[in-house]
Design an enzyme around this catalytic site. Structure first.
Site, mmCIF file in Angstrom:
data_model
loop_
_atom_site.group_PDB
_atom_site.id
_atom_site.type_symbol
_atom_site.label_atom_id
_atom_site.label_comp_id
_atom_site.label_asym_id
_atom_site.label_seq_id
_atom_site.Cartn_x
_atom_site.Cartn_y
_atom_site.Cartn_z
ATOM 1 C CD GLU B 63 -2.401 -1.558 2.609
ATOM 2 O OE1 GLU B 63 -2.053 -0.876 3.591
ATOM 3 O OE2 GLU B 63 -3.143 -2.555 2.698
ATOM 4 C CG LEU B 92 -5.897 0.414 1.865
ATOM 5 C CD1 LEU B 92 -6.492 1.802 2.029
ATOM 6 C CD2 LEU B 92 -6.038 -0.362 3.153
ATOM 7 C CB ALA B 93 -7.169 -5.819 0.427
ATOM 8 C CD GLU B 94 -4.092 -4.322 5.281
ATOM 9 O OE1 GLU B 94 -5.233 -4.832 5.294
ATOM 10 O OE2 GLU B 94 -3.902 -3.102 5.301
ATOM 11 C CG ASP B 118 2.834 -2.298 14.417
ATOM 12 O OD1 ASP B 118 1.691 -1.845 14.559
ATOM 13 O OD2 ASP B 118 3.867 -1.642 14.691
ATOM 14 C CE1 TYR B 122 -1.068 -8.170 14.511
ATOM 15 C CE2 TYR B 122 -2.608 -6.571 15.398
ATOM 16 C CZ TYR B 122 -1.382 -7.190 15.437
ATOM 17 O OH TYR B 122 -0.468 -6.850 16.397
ATOM 18 C CG HIS B 163 -0.614 3.688 13.580
ATOM 19 N ND1 HIS B 163 -1.949 3.693 13.868
ATOM 20 C CD2 HIS B 163 -0.520 4.112 12.287
ATOM 21 C CE1 HIS B 163 -2.639 4.127 12.814
ATOM 22 N NE2 HIS B 163 -1.786 4.375 11.837
#
Lengths: 431, 370
Positions: B63, B92-94, B118, B122, B163
């Protein structure tokens, strides 16, 4: 390997439909070695005078070519409409599919029997869904990839993977029994929908190298509720990748019916939200499946970007042997679907067309029986497990910690063996 | 032959030693470009650029990593240099980022992907734990996933909630993932190159409070070292480093806690106590040998980490050292970690973070009177 310069995501679509093709065209030129194709949505707009939405939304009715009674519908009654046109597959393709259908049904029933006999831990049967299984495998070319779920063993075998190797996961010898890279078949996946993203990645890597690779990624109706379903479709659309998402809507996610998963008009309608074309097809009509998936793969190969196909089918048996389907569905519902069986309708259709006679049917039955025998024999064989395999494949090179643990297990086993040997010596000497 | 690993950082109050070492190196290699003062951010950026030059299958995505160069600018200039096919922004999608990287790694690429923060990693947890970590094992080694997941982690920057998490234990607890965390500018370069070279997936935990820490490093020397290691089949992977030698007690730290431990050791030295500082560097695989050699020598140890102490990497280190060094210990091993509370708001974080005083208090408790 050559990775061409600039092509990651598509240009943002402009408000005017007419302007979009230019952007896509330019982007593809930079990133792909395919012959440039007109964007299929724009082509549909131009050729049929339909809107982009009408191209992306599924046809008003599901595509069905051969009805449950085995009769071929007239072309006008197959559910097609402008921009959603399908041609009848050729005879050789139909006969190859029929053979795989017969084999697939035999595989399902043989494996269920092996579970009942305690020779396999679990088998999620695709009985009733064989048409989807067969078409998913047969619509792909050699260089293409298939990403199956745990219920898609028949598709994996139809892709050419050894039946006994395919069943390794369910026998409990290891988590997978075949080499995904060799067969271009992803490992059968038990977490839901995660494999769609792996398919997207394989397609993306291939596109960057300018390779001609289409990915068919499978999931079920329940899986469409998962976040990865959304992420996979969106990524594939944004990066304009040659992926066909194939949803087998078999009506139940274990016990939960589709109405509890989604209130969308159909699962195929979700496609338009991602900017891709969707289609509904009778999942028990292998003729329609070959036509619809075949066209989807062709369009993807020609640069249309991803497509979504929803097949309407039914899981005739429980989720697995551990499940009790009578707790959540009526026998009458199951009986309705018996009448729509994919295998019997194809037998009738091919026989009526004069393509299938008793001699051919017997030869095909023999082939199916040979596969069943292979499964029976292969799964009855006691394959010794190797305890040290526990440590062998965690990393390419074992860590010092894993080496220690491996030595500890080896020592335990050596001491067990020594005490067993000592006990038998003592017994042998009569002490 | 094992490579020599040295660590230093200007942020740790050890400026003179770092400068002296760098000056010595500069004298030896005067004919090269020579040492430059650069940030950890620059070292990481250079490592990626060098890896991308060396191997066309190395791709960077995530991102905001493209035009912007990442919210921390770690990927700055990579899109400009290598094009949008080699360094690009994703939706935007981990989970999507990690899942797509799995497929790309299956199909011949070496993705280096960025999780923006960090706690924003998740959503990708299932892909990381169920697929990244297990693919090699479940396919009996036929599918390798040479991918690096870069995670800016830990606190100390006054970040708002979500964060500043220290998430390393989740990954260290998952079999099949390597977990690296550099603490120095030179290690930023060295370890990221090694992570990208690894045929196994690496969680690369970057201490974000050290991104702008500076040190005098010779990038050409680091490049030569990397080339030599590649040719010899050696590397610093999986090795801890003695960041500061000492004799009385061992401080065991990693990532953001290394400069804090060095500052504590410097303060202790003024009080006449000689503390050795071990920089763990690689949490998985863990270097029992280097850590235990130090503790056997000093007989006392304190483990320092920002993460919550309960069920943590620090706890694992204490257990491992205790099992291996029991008869050399003069006192129970102490932990100085974050409290077992959600990471605090910026105005409270200094109460939470392990600091020099808390470390020195723990050192004072190591039963010196016996």
């Amino acid at each position: 390997m050559t990775i061409s310069a600039d092509h990651a995501a598509q240009q943002p679509a402009t408000a005017e439909p007419g302007a979009a093709p230019a952007a896509r065209h330019a982007s593809q030129q930079a990133g792909s070695q395919h012959t440039e194709q007109q964007d299929p949505a724009s082509e549909a707009v131009r050729k049929f005078g339909i809107t982009v939405e009408d191209y992306m939304l599924p046809a008003r009715h599901q595509i069905q070519m051969v009805g449950p009674d085995g009769t071929l519908h007239p072309h006008t009654e197959q559910g097609t409409q402008p921009g959603h046109e399908y041609t009848l597959p050729g005879e050789a393709e139909l006969l190859a599919a029929y053979e795989q259908l017969v084999v697939g049904r035999r595989v399902n029933d043989q494996n269920s029997a092996l579970v009942r006999q305690g020779r396999m831990a679990v088998y999620p049967s695709s009985h009733g869904q064989e048409a989807c299984q067969v078409a998913a495998a047969l619509c792909l070319a050699d260089g293409d990839w298939l990403f199956p779920t745990y219920r898609d063993s028949v598709a994996v075998m139809a892709r050419g993977v050894d039946p006994v190797q395919t069943m390794t996961l369910f026998r409990g010898d290891w988590h997978g029994g075949y080499d995904p890279s060799k067969h271009k078949v992803g490992i059968q996946c038990t977490p839901l929908t995660t494999q769609l993203l792996h398919g997207v990645g394989v397609a993306h890597a291939a596109k960057l190298r300018g390779e001609d690779t289409v990915v068919l990624a499978m999931c079920g109706d329940g899986a469409t509720s998962e976040g990865d379903f959304h992420e996979a479709l969106n990524f594939a659309a944004v990066f304009h990748l040659p992926v066909v998402f194939f949803v087998q809507n078999n009506q139940y996610a274990i016990s939960v019916p589709l109405a509890h998963q989604s209130v969308a008009p159909s699962l195929a309608h979700k496609a338009v939200g991602y900017g891709m074309a969707g289609e509904r097809v009778d999942g028990n009509d292998v003729v329609a499946l070959l036509a619809v998936l075949g066209r989807a793969v062709k369009l993807a190969r020609e640069g249309s970007g991803p497509l979504l196909v929803e097949a309407h089918t039914y899981r005739m048996q429980a989720h697995t042997n551990a499940d009790d389907a009578t707790r959540y569905r009526q026998d009458s519902e199951v009986a309705e679907w018996v009448a729509k069986d994919p295998l019997s309708r194809m037998t009738t259709y091919l026989t009526d067309r004069g393509l299938l006679d008793d001699g051919l049917a017997a030869r095909i039955a023999d082939k199916a029986e040979a596969v069943a025998t292979q499964l029976r024999e292969g799964l009855s064989e006691e394959v010794p497990v190797e305890p040290q395999d526990l440590f062998k494949y965690v990393f390419s090179t074992p860590t010092p910690q894993l080496k220690e643990q491996s030595a500890m297990l080896a020592d335990e086993l050596a001491r067990d063996a020594a005490s067993t040997a000592a006990a038998s010596t003592a017994k042998g000497s009569g002490k | 032959m094992s490579p020599t690993i040295t660590t230093s950082s200007e942020a740790n109050g050890n400026v003179s030693a770092a400068t002296a070492r760098a000056a010595a190196r500069a004298a030896v290699e005067a004919e090269k470009t020579g040492p430059q003062t650069i940030t950890l951010a620059k070292a990481l950026n250079t490592a990626m650029a060098d890896a991308m030059h060396a191997d066309e299958s190395v791709l960077v995505f995530g991102e905001d990593v493209g035009m912007l160069g990442g919210v921390f600018r770690i990927t700055d200039g990579l899109t400009k240099t290598f094009g949008t096919s080699r360094c690009f922004d994703t939706p935007l999608a981990e989970s999507g980022i990690v899942g797509m990287a799995v497929g790309m790694a299956m199909n011949g690429m070496r993705p280096v992907i960025e999780m923006q923060f960090d706690a924003f990693a998740y959503p990708a947890f299932e892909q990381i734990v169920s697929h990244v970590a297990k693919m090699h094992n479940r396919t009996k080694g036929t599918v390798k996933l040479p991918m690096v997941i870069r995670v800016p982690y830990a606190g100390g920057i006054g970040g708002v909630e979500h964060h500043c998490d220290s998430s390393e234990a989740y990954y260290a607890h998952t079999a099949g993932l390597k977990v690296f965390t550099p603490a120095t500018v030179a290690d930023g370069y060295r370890m990221l190159r090694e992570a990208i070279d690894s045929d196994d997936p690496v969680m690369f935990m970057e201490p974000k409070k050290l991104y702008w820490s500076k040190d005098l490093v010779d990038l050409d020397a680091l490049r030569d070292e990397h080339t030599a290691n590649t040719e010899r089949g050696t590397s610093s992977e999986g090795r801890a480093a003695v960041a500061r030698p000492g004799t009385d007690a061992t401080l065991i730290a990693y990532g953001p806690s290394v400069p804090t431990a060095l500052a504590a050791a410097a303060a202790a030295a003024e009080e006449g106590r000689s503390l050795e500082v071990i920089d763990v560097r690689s949490i998985v695989p863990f270097d029992d040998e280097t850590v235990c050699a130090s503790v056997r020598k000093t007989g006392r140890a304190v483990v320092i980490a920002e993460a919550h102490g309960f069920a943590s990497v620090a706890s694992e280190i204490v257990a491992r050292v205790q099992e291996r060094c029991f008869h050399h210990l003069a006192a129970p091993i102490r932990r100085v970690t974050g409290f077992d509370v959600p990471y605090p708001a910026p105005k409270l974080e200094h109460f939470y973070l392990p600091g020099v005083d808390r470390i020195l208090d723990a050192v004072d408790d190591l039963q010196w009177e016996d």
